[in-house]
Motif scaffolding. Sequence first.
Motif, PDB file in Angstrom:
ATOM      1  N   GLY A   1       0.853  -1.182   0.000  1.00 34.20           N
ATOM      2  CA  GLY A   1       0.000   0.000   0.000  1.00 34.20           C
ATOM      3  C   GLY A   1       0.883   1.223   0.000  1.00 34.20           C
ATOM      4  O   GLY A   1       2.103   1.112  -0.051  1.00 34.20           O
ATOM      5  N   PRO A   2       0.276   2.406   0.071  1.00 31.32           N
ATOM      6  CA  PRO A   2       1.072   3.630   0.028  1.00 31.32           C
ATOM      7  C   PRO A   2       2.119   3.713   1.139  1.00 31.32           C
ATOM      8  O   PRO A   2       3.206   4.223   0.925  1.00 31.32           O
ATOM      9  CB  PRO A   2       0.045   4.748   0.188  1.00 31.32           C
ATOM     10  CG  PRO A   2      -1.284   4.134   0.010  1.00 31.32           C
ATOM     11  CD  PRO A   2      -1.146   2.664   0.191  1.00 31.32           C
ATOM     12  N   ARG A   3       1.788   3.192   2.315  1.00 36.56           N
ATOM     13  CA  ARG A   3       2.723   3.249   3.444  1.00 36.56           C
ATOM     14  C   ARG A   3       2.915   1.880   4.089  1.00 36.56           C
ATOM     15  O   ARG A   3       3.219   1.788   5.273  1.00 36.56           O
ATOM     16  CB  ARG A   3       2.203   4.238   4.479  1.00 36.56           C
ATOM     17  CG  ARG A   3       2.126   5.657   3.956  1.00 36.56           C
ATOM     18  CD  ARG A   3       1.647   6.572   5.014  1.00 36.56           C
ATOM     19  NE  ARG A   3       2.427   6.315   6.236  1.00 36.56           N
ATOM     20  CZ  ARG A   3       2.686   7.201   7.162  1.00 36.56           C
ATOM     21  NH1 ARG A   3       2.231   8.410   7.041  1.00 36.56           N
ATOM     22  NH2 ARG A   3       3.391   6.892   8.230  1.00 36.56           N
ATOM     23  N   LYS A   4       2.716   0.834   3.314  1.00 36.07           N
ATOM     24  CA  LYS A   4       2.759  -0.512   3.869  1.00 36.07           C
ATOM     25  C   LYS A   4       3.648  -1.385   2.991  1.00 36.07           C
ATOM     26  O   LYS A   4       3.397  -1.534   1.804  1.00 36.07           O
ATOM     27  CB  LYS A   4       1.341  -1.070   3.900  1.00 36.07           C
ATOM     28  CG  LYS A   4       1.138  -2.270   4.746  1.00 36.07           C
ATOM     29  CD  LYS A   4      -0.313  -2.692   4.684  1.00 36.07           C
ATOM     30  CE  LYS A   4      -0.845  -2.894   6.064  1.00 36.07           C
ATOM     31  NZ  LYS A   4      -2.222  -3.364   6.057  1.00 36.07           N
ATOM     32  N   VAL A   5       4.718  -1.934   3.600  1.00 37.46           N
ATOM     33  CA  VAL A   5       5.622  -2.820   2.875  1.00 37.46           C
ATOM     34  C   VAL A   5       5.792  -4.128   3.637  1.00 37.46           C
ATOM     35  O   VAL A   5       5.537  -4.197   4.841  1.00 37.46           O
ATOM     36  CB  VAL A   5       7.004  -2.176   2.630  1.00 37.46           C
ATOM     37  CG1 VAL A   5       6.892  -0.950   1.752  1.00 37.46           C
ATOM     38  CG2 VAL A   5       7.702  -1.859   3.929  1.00 37.46           C
ATOM     39  N   ALA A   6       6.239  -5.144   2.908  1.00 31.86           N
ATOM     40  CA  ALA A   6       6.495  -6.446   3.515  1.00 31.86           C
ATOM     41  C   ALA A   6       7.636  -7.104   2.746  1.00 31.86           C
ATOM     42  O   ALA A   6       8.057  -6.616   1.698  1.00 31.86           O
ATOM     43  CB  ALA A   6       5.238  -7.309   3.464  1.00 31.86           C
ATOM     44  N   TRP A   7       8.120  -8.209   3.297  1.00 31.65           N
ATOM     45  CA  TRP A   7       9.157  -9.007   2.660  1.00 31.65           C
ATOM     46  C   TRP A   7       8.700 -10.446   2.637  1.00 31.65           C
ATOM     47  O   TRP A   7       7.914 -10.879   3.484  1.00 31.65           O
ATOM     48  CB  TRP A   7      10.463  -8.918   3.445  1.00 31.65           C
ATOM     49  CG  TRP A   7      11.197  -7.638   3.288  1.00 31.65           C
ATOM     50  CD1 TRP A   7      12.232  -7.386   2.437  1.00 31.65           C
ATOM     51  CD2 TRP A   7      10.986  -6.417   3.995  1.00 31.65           C
ATOM     52  NE1 TRP A   7      12.651  -6.084   2.560  1.00 31.65           N
ATOM     53  CE2 TRP A   7      11.900  -5.465   3.518  1.00 31.65           C
ATOM     54  CE3 TRP A   7      10.085  -6.015   4.982  1.00 31.65           C
ATOM     55  CZ2 TRP A   7      11.959  -4.164   3.991  1.00 31.65           C
ATOM     56  CZ3 TRP A   7      10.136  -4.717   5.451  1.00 31.65           C
ATOM     57  CH2 TRP A   7      11.066  -3.814   4.966  1.00 31.65           C
ATOM     58  N   ARG A   8       9.221 -11.211   1.688  1.00 32.44           N
ATOM     59  CA  ARG A   8       8.980 -12.647   1.676  1.00 32.44           C
ATOM     60  C   ARG A   8       9.856 -13.266   2.766  1.00 32.44           C
ATOM     61  O   ARG A   8      11.071 -13.109   2.766  1.00 32.44           O
ATOM     62  CB  ARG A   8       9.339 -13.241   0.318  1.00 32.44           C
ATOM     63  CG  ARG A   8       8.361 -12.883  -0.760  1.00 32.44           C
ATOM     64  CD  ARG A   8       8.766 -13.488  -2.109  1.00 32.44           C
ATOM     65  NE  ARG A   8       7.842 -13.050  -3.119  1.00 32.44           N
ATOM     66  CZ  ARG A   8       7.959 -11.906  -3.800  1.00 32.44           C
ATOM     67  NH1 ARG A   8       8.982 -11.101  -3.578  1.00 32.44           N
ATOM     68  NH2 ARG A   8       7.064 -11.564  -4.703  1.00 32.44           N
ATOM     69  N   LYS A   9       9.214 -13.971   3.680  1.00 33.37           N
ATOM     70  CA  LYS A   9       9.933 -14.540   4.823  1.00 33.37           C
ATOM     71  C   LYS A   9      11.038 -15.478   4.371  1.00 33.37           C
ATOM     72  O   LYS A   9      12.145 -15.459   4.925  1.00 33.37           O
ATOM     73  CB  LYS A   9       8.959 -15.276   5.748  1.00 33.37           C
ATOM     74  CG  LYS A   9       9.606 -15.789   7.010  1.00 33.37           C
ATOM     75  CD  LYS A   9       8.590 -16.390   7.954  1.00 33.37           C
ATOM     76  CE  LYS A   9       9.237 -16.808   9.257  1.00 33.37           C
ATOM     77  NZ  LYS A   9       8.234 -17.325  10.200  1.00 33.37           N
ATOM     78  N   ALA A  10      10.777 -16.291   3.367  1.00 35.70           N
ATOM     79  CA  ALA A  10      11.786 -17.246   2.884  1.00 35.70           C
ATOM     80  C   ALA A  10      13.040 -16.518   2.411  1.00 35.70           C
ATOM     81  O   ALA A  10      14.161 -16.974   2.661  1.00 35.70           O
ATOM     82  CB  ALA A  10      11.201 -18.102   1.761  1.00 35.70           C
ATOM     83  N   GLU A  11      12.870 -15.389   1.734  1.00 35.04           N
ATOM     84  CA  GLU A  11      14.023 -14.631   1.245  1.00 35.04           C
ATOM     85  C   GLU A  11      14.815 -14.015   2.395  1.00 35.04           C
ATOM     86  O   GLU A  11      16.047 -14.000   2.377  1.00 35.04           O
ATOM     87  CB  GLU A  11      13.584 -13.547   0.269  1.00 35.04           C
ATOM     88  CG  GLU A  11      13.093 -14.100  -1.052  1.00 35.04           C
ATOM     89  CD  GLU A  11      12.658 -13.019  -2.021  1.00 35.04           C
ATOM     90  OE1 GLU A  11      12.619 -11.821  -1.634  1.00 35.04           O
ATOM     91  OE2 GLU A  11      12.352 -13.360  -3.170  1.00 35.04           O
ATOM     92  N   VAL A  12      14.107 -13.511   3.399  1.00 33.65           N
ATOM     93  CA  VAL A  12      14.784 -12.926   4.552  1.00 33.65           C
ATOM     94  C   VAL A  12      15.572 -14.012   5.284  1.00 33.65           C
ATOM     95  O   VAL A  12      16.722 -13.799   5.682  1.00 33.65           O
ATOM     96  CB  VAL A  12      13.785 -12.224   5.500  1.00 33.65           C
ATOM     97  CG1 VAL A  12      14.465 -11.783   6.786  1.00 33.65           C
ATOM     98  CG2 VAL A  12      13.128 -11.039   4.803  1.00 33.65           C
ATOM     99  N   LEU A  13      14.988 -15.187   5.438  1.00 35.93           N
ATOM    100  CA  LEU A  13      15.691 -16.289   6.100  1.00 35.93           C
ATOM    101  C   LEU A  13      16.920 -16.714   5.301  1.00 35.93           C
ATOM    102  O   LEU A  13      17.957 -17.036   5.886  1.00 35.93           O
ATOM    103  CB  LEU A  13      14.739 -17.474   6.316  1.00 35.93           C
ATOM    104  CG  LEU A  13      13.646 -17.245   7.361  1.00 35.93           C
ATOM    105  CD1 LEU A  13      12.657 -18.396   7.363  1.00 35.93           C
ATOM    106  CD2 LEU A  13      14.233 -17.024   8.739  1.00 35.93           C
TER     107      LEU A  13
END
Length: 119
Positions: free
Chosen positions: A98-110
């Motif tokens: 969203g305009p002020r909402k981000v996330a990451w793929r957990k598998a990639e972070v791990l």
Amino acid sequence: MDNGLLFNLEALSKWMNLSSKKEVVQNLHKLGIPFVELSNGEVVTLYSALERGFQKNAMEEAEELIRMDEVIKLTKACRASINNYVSQGSFPPKIQLGPRKVAWRKAEVLQWVEGKRDW
């Protein structure tokens, strides 16, 4: 309902005699039935997804996304460091929700944490 494997959330709520889609999802969780809610409103069990050839789409939608707080816990890095890593291109890319909402793929972070991949 399609062979008991592919369901529309509204049909499931009627069939399970529940008043809301949220209750359907909660009950699927309670029963331990792995499922994916697709963007078109269908609910697919992971087993049926594999059987019916929805594997790629279902698994993409089933990817667990995590927010900054969880990224901080997993990486043991502060918010500023994570943002620096992202801007330098040395951390998994963030996904704009969203305009002020981000996330990451957990598998990639791990993977990044384990040092198996650098971006």
